[in-house]
Structure formats: structure tokens, C-alpha cells
Design an enzyme around this catalytic site. Structure first.
Site, mmCIF file in Angstrom:
data_model
loop_
_atom_site.group_PDB
_atom_site.id
_atom_site.type_symbol
_atom_site.label_atom_id
_atom_site.label_comp_id
_atom_site.label_asym_id
_atom_site.label_seq_id
_atom_site.Cartn_x
_atom_site.Cartn_y
_atom_site.Cartn_z
ATOM 1 N N GLN A 195 14.212 92.909 81.617
ATOM 2 C CA GLN A 195 13.890 92.761 80.208
ATOM 3 C C GLN A 195 13.739 94.091 79.491
ATOM 4 O O GLN A 195 13.800 94.143 78.260
ATOM 5 C CB GLN A 195 12.605 91.944 80.041
ATOM 6 N N CYS A 237 9.658 88.457 78.282
ATOM 7 C CA CYS A 237 9.552 87.777 79.573
ATOM 8 C C CYS A 237 9.664 86.267 79.427
ATOM 9 O O CYS A 237 10.238 85.584 80.286
ATOM 10 C CB CYS A 237 8.242 88.146 80.253
ATOM 11 N N HIS A 273 2.253 86.743 80.957
ATOM 12 C CA HIS A 273 3.581 87.069 81.468
ATOM 13 C C HIS A 273 4.298 85.804 81.918
ATOM 14 O O HIS A 273 3.750 85.012 82.689
ATOM 15 C CB HIS A 273 3.446 88.049 82.641
ATOM 16 N N ASN A 319 10.919 87.513 88.843
ATOM 17 C CA ASN A 319 10.417 88.309 87.732
ATOM 18 C C ASN A 319 11.596 88.840 86.922
ATOM 19 O O ASN A 319 12.761 88.604 87.260
ATOM 20 C CB ASN A 319 9.556 89.463 88.279
#
Length: 344
Positions: A140, A146, A287, A312
Site C-alpha cells: 500500500q 489498508c 488496520h 498484510n
């Protein structure tokens, strides 16, 4: 007496010099690895000097943690990465983005509720990467998007499981085009808002990454209905705080968007089962990530630990090639407090 004090002073000076040399050596390797060679002399500018000071504090924290890991007191290792020059406050301002001061919850929610199947249908472990439902790890960058990466990863998985085709879809479209649904691009957003956007009108859906590539900054919406590669018919929320329901969803549905409280310890996660550190895993969800499986790890000293496989969006240089094994069974960092998935 004076002679002893002088000797102690010399010893302290020598220890300080050795410690400084350790920092300089680590810094030299780090600036080369992460293409920051303009900082090779840490005292060449106020910017590099401050970055070096932060780097030293982060290195101390990592080394202390890893000493505990070597003693069997921790279940995961930390390591230097591309964020080593950032304080956690700086890091969180750039790389987290679930929610945010300006982000609004959907005014009209069309979420369904996840219905759990029988416990007998839940296997001991699942890894959707092995089944082809997980696209490449993305980055990102310094944009609080996110939430978009989490939503897209869940849709990539759902689309694959429905069609047999794994397509890398567009996060940038969500960053640019879903503001009317409460999201604020790089300033934050919610995965459910992304799902609401995709549901809004016929043809909304999501373009491919190739047709609408990621820029890592807010831009003007360039959505084209002709480029849509995946659409949704709805989305389900998983019961808040219920890891058993989340386990069922990941096992029987596929990749699931989840939100966590990412504290300072996660910034330098390297490998192992992340189990939090006192004081760094309690706070509001901040997140967006994606649960793409689960299992049980055999740790050192005969211990076992259940975990989630979390995808992630900080690039493949972070963690276990962009993934983290996240302790399962105690709603660590609120992992089950904001889970949802799209229906295709």
C-alpha cells in the site's frame, strides 16, 4: 579513588564507542538494502540524524525482544525492515488506515449475517494460498488504504472460488471512487464501505489491477464499467468478537476481511506466531488485513500455538513474505471484531 573513577570512565567510554559502532554498522547495511544511501552518513543532514536516532531505538527494541525469543519467552522474532527509521506514530500515520477521523459508517447497511455450519465441517487447518485463492502480496505504500487491500483480497478469493479464475483486482479504484460511501482514500476507510460501493449500481464491481493500477495516492475516479472483472451480490458480517464464527467463515467461505489493532510490535514482525506484546495490542481497530487460513504451529520447547494466516499489505519484505501468523483463540488485537466477506 580518582584512579578507579578514571578507569570506570574509560571503560564506559569504550562501551559507548563499541555500541555506537554497532549502530553505525547496522545503519550502513540498512541504508544499502533499502535504497537510502543518501543517508549513508547519518550526520549529513537533520533528517538523516533524526532517522538514525529513531533507528537506534528501534534496533534496541528488536534486539531486546529477540533475546527474549531466544530464551523461549516470545513466540515470534522481530527484524529490521523498511520501516526502521520511523517512530510508531510516524508509521501508523502512513501505513494504517482502518477507520479514521473523517470516515463514516455506511448510512444504509445491506450486510447479511454469517451463518455458522456444524463444527464437524471445520478442518484442523486451512490455507487458501495452497488452493489458489490468494493473489500476490501487494504494498500500500505511505497511504492509509489498508482497508482497500483487505476488501480486494477478500473479493479476489471469492471470485476465484466462484469462477476458478484468480485475478489481481484494483485497490486504486476503491481509493478514488468510494468516497460517497464514507471512505476517504489514503485517509482511511472501512471494508464494509467498499462492499457497499461495489453493490451500489449494476456494473460497479471492481476493475483489474492491470486496467486500474495502484498509485498510492488519492486521485480522480477513472472507473470504467467496461473494465469490471469481478462483482458482488452482497456481503456478510461475522458476529463481532466471535472467533469460532470467524473460524467457520474462513474454513467454509474463503478469505475474510478482518480488522486489527496494529501496535508497535507488529511494525517489526519477522517470523513465528505473533502473540502481541504487553501494551501494544489493546486499542481501537486501526488496520485492515485479510484472514486467508489458520492452523497450529509447533514452537520451540515443545509448545504448540493456534494461529490465523493473515495477509498484510506492507510488501513481501515484511514478515513471512508479506504474511503473519497471528495467535488464534483469544481474539488477539480484536481480530474478530470487524470481520466480513463479499458474496459473489
Amino acid at each position: 579513588m580518582k584512579a578507579e573513577q578514571h578507569k570506570e570512565a574509560l571503560s564506559a567510554d569504550k562501551s559507548a564507542a563499541l555500541a555506537h559502532q554497532k549502530y553505525l554498522s547496522a545503519w550502513s547495511s540498512w541504508v544499502k538494502e533499502y535504497n537510502k544511501e543518501h543517508w549513508v552518513d547519518p550526520y549529513s543532514s537533520p533528517e538523516s540524524t533524526r532517522a538514525f536516532e529513531v533507528f537506534q531505538k528501534n534496533l534496541d527494541m528488536i534486539m531486546k525482544h529477540n533475546e527474549e525469543y531466544n530464551q523461549g519467552l516470545q513466540s515470534y522474532e522481530m527484524g529490521l525492515n523498511g520501516f526502521a527509521h520511523l517512530t510508531f506514530e510516524e508509521f501508523s500515520a502512513q501505513y494504517l488506515g482502518y477507520g479514521g477521523a473523517e470516515v463514516e459508517q455506511p448510512k444504509t447497511r445491506r450486510a447479511g449475517k454469517h451463518e455458522r455450519k456444524s463444527r464437524s465441517e471445520i478442518p484442523a487447518s486451512v490455507d487458501w494460498r495452497e488452493k489458489g485463492a490468494v493473489a500476490e502480496v501487494k504494498n500500500q505504500g505511505a497511504c492509509g488504504s489498508c482497508w482497500a487491500f483487505s476488501a480486494v483480497a477478500a473479493l479476489e478469493g471469492a471470485h476465484f472460488l466462484n469462477s476458478g479464475e484468480l485475478i489481481s483486482l484494483s485497490e486504486q479504484q476503491l481509493v478514488d471512487c468510494s468516497k460517497k460511501f464514507g471512505n476517504h482514500g489514503c485517509a482511511g476507510g472501512y471494508m464494509d464501505n467498499a462492499f457497499e460501493y461495489w453493490m451500489n449500481n449494476t456494473g460497479h464491481g471492481d476493475d483489474s489491477e492491470k486496467d486500474y493500477p495502484y498509485k498510492g495516492m488519492d486521485g480522480k475516479c477513472k472507473f470504467s464499467a467496461d473494465g469490471v472483472r469481478a462483482t458482488i451480490s452482497g456481503y456478510n458480517d461475522v458476529k463481532q468478537g466471535n472467533e469460532t464464527d470467524l473460524l467457520d467463515a474462513v474454513a467454509n467461505v474463503g478469505p475474510v476481511s478482518v480488522a486489527i489493532h496494529a501496535g508497535a510490535a507488529l511494525q517489526f514482525y519477522l517470523r513465528g506466531v505473533f502473540n502481541g506484546v504487553a501494551g501494544t495490542c489493546f486499542g481501537p481497530l486501526n488496520h485492515g488485513v485479510t484472514a486467508v487460513g489458520y492452523g497450529t504451529a509447533s514452537l520451540r520447547f515443545g509448545r504448540k500455538m493456534d494461529y490465523w494466516i493473515i495477509k498484510n499489505s506492507w510488501g513481501m519484505g515484511w514478515g513471512e513474505k508479506g504474511f503473519v501468523r497471528f495467535a488464534r483463540g483469544k481474539n488477539l488485537c480484536g481480530v474478530a471484531n470487524g470481520a466480513s466477506y463479499p458474496l459473489v
